[in-house]
Design an enzyme around this catalytic site. Structure first.
Site: not given
Ligand SMILES: NC(=O)C1=CN([C@@H]2O[C@H](COP(=O)(O)OP(=O)(O)OC[C@H]3O[C@@H](n4cnc5c(N)ncnc54)[C@H](OP(=O)(O)O)[C@@H]3O)[C@@H](O)[C@H]2O)C=CC1
Ligand SMILES: O=C1OC[C@@H](O)[C@H](O)[C@H]1O
Length: 377
Positions: A48, A50-51, A115, A133, A202, A214
């Site tokens: 992902a 965000i990781a 999730h 979240k 999103r 989100d």
């Molecule tokens: N704490 C924070 O600051 C933030 C939190 N978030 C949260 O983190 C989560 C992920 O966000 P983000 O990293 O931006 O998302 P991404 O789209 O970058 O990553 C999501 C991951 O989910 C996997 N995946 C599994 N099934 C699906 C599918 N059907 N469609 C798409 N992806 C799939 C993919 O992994 P694979 O590599 O296995 O294909 C992908 O890498 C969300 O819940 C978001 O709300 C997001 C941004 C900031």
């Molecule tokens: O968790 C988050 O924080 C920053 C936002 O821009 C993003 O969309 C959200 O996933």
């Protein structure tokens, strides 16, 4: 946890670093610290985006945690991600990672509607879970996860990182000390400009997308933290602006709490570039407080407390040792998993209450309460 307890592993009484140093450290993180011999071995579900920011980089400075593996839907993608980010092993599937006995904990940054399923599998396998979240698609799913974590005796923490930062801890200390007088009104914005592609998770209903799900999850969480974690009695009003059928890019809402407090919120993934700072304003009978940039306080924030009407003002800033919100959260996650604290900060009631409030807002806006993933999402 009060602001004084933030990051117990950080050195005490060190001066907070200034803006330049904070930005420099974000751009060029210092070398990783050695791991504790009993470091928690955590695996990531999905490569992902965000990781790196939420886990991989901050973990370098949290000796109690080791990012041990990543699994992706494609093993090749997991391998590439592991090489890029210095992760020692990979797993060929999410199931393999979850069922590896050498893994203690799982980080779940999958799209929202996944999730529930993968966190439940991790809990059933006896793993602690740091869950992105919003916790789930809806409140019923959140309740089931919380019940399962209790039964299995594992930690389940929703990753509302900003709640662990000294700035937010200080704000809650001020509010709950009674300094503002009787609480009257809360105004909260959680916003970002539209930097996302149309096919982003999103904006995908089947992945439980929507701006309120989100970024709005922060606003609901912050508002509820101010009022002591309760769920609103009703949503007075909610209005959505849509980017696709049933998917909001912006949500405005007004919540009524049974103690007479009204909260007005805005969640947007389409805000103006000139007005992109998230804020939390709390108005009491005697004073008001405004925390600007509460979601990303590490970079910059300000806490202004002003006597009402229009009286004396003071400004506070609380950067702690300059660690990111994510690093503060990881220290706490490790302490929970090691049994060194039982104060979740983001409690299970908080997690369920946030999703309950989310369901209420979507219903009031005439949109659907989010559900499990749809087949081709
Ligand atoms: N704490 C924070 O600051 C933030 C939190 N978030 C949260 O983190 C989560 C992920 O966000 P983000 O990293 O931006 O998302 P991404 O789209 O970058 O990553 C999501 C991951 O989910 C996997 N995946 C599994 N099934 C699906 C599918 N059907 N469609 C798409 N992806 C799939 C993919 O992994 P694979 O590599 O296995 O294909 C992908 O890498 C969300 O819940 C978001 O709300 C997001 C941004 C900031
Ligand atoms: O968790 C988050 O924080 C920053 C936002 O821009 C993003 O969309 C959200 O996933």
């Amino acid at each position: 946890m009060s602001s004084a307890d933030a990051n117990p592993s950080a050195p005490a009484n060190t001066a907070s670093p200034g803006l330049f140093v904070r930005l420099w450290r974000l751009a060029f993180p210092p070398p990783a610290l050695p791991r504790d011999s009993d470091a928690l071995r955590i695996g990531i579900l999905g490569a992902a985006s965000i990781a790196p920011m939420s886990l991989i980089t901050p973990a370098r400075h949290v000796p109690g945690i080791l990012v041990a593996s990543v699994a992706a839907r494609s093993h090749e993608r997991a391998k590439q991600f592991a090489v890029k980010h210095g992760i020692p092993t990979t797993h060929a599937s999410y199931d393999e990672l979850i069922n590896d006995p050498s893994i203690d904990a799982i980080y779940n940054p999958l799209p929202n509607s996944l999730h529930y399923e993968w966190t439940m599998k991790a809990i059933q396998a006896g793993k602690h879970v740091l869950l992105e979240k919003p916790a789930t698609s809806n409140a019923d799913e959140a309740e089931r996860l919380v019940a399962a974590a209790k039964t299995k005796g594992v930690v389940l923490l929703e990753a509302f990182h900003y709640r662990f930062h000294p700035a937010m801890l200080r704000v809650l200390d001020i509010v709950h000390s009674g300094e503002l007088g009787e609480l009257r009104r809360i105004e909260c914005r959680a916003v970002a400009p539209n930097v996302f592609n149309a096919d982003d998770i999103r904006f995908n209903l089947g992945l439980a997308g929507g701006a309120c799900m989100d970024i709005g999850s922060y606003a609901l969480n912050a508002i509820r933290a101010v009022v002591g974690g309760i769920v609103p009695e009703r949503v007075h009003e909610a209005t959505a602006e849509l980017v696709a059928p049933d998917v909001d890019h912006t949500m405005h809402f007004t919540l009524d709490f049974d103690d007479g407090v009204t909260a007005v919120g805005e969640a947007s993934l389409n805000c103006s570039w000139f007005n992109m700072i998230s804020s939390l304003r709390v108005i009491g009978s005697q004073k008001e407080l405004c925390l600007r940039n509460y979601i990303l306080p590490t970079i910059w924030h300000s806490i202004v407390v002003q006597e009402l009407p229009g009286g004396k003002k003071r400004t506070e800033k609380h950067y702690g040792d300059g660690s990111t919100t994510y690093a503060y959260m990881l220290h706490h996650f490790v302490a929970l998993c090691r049994g060194e604290t039982d104060d979740y900060v983001v409690t299970h009631d908080d997690t369920v209450g946030n999703m309950r409030t989310m369901d209420m807002v979507y219903q009031a806006a005439g949109l659907s309460v989010r559900g499990p993933p749809t087949p081709n999402a």
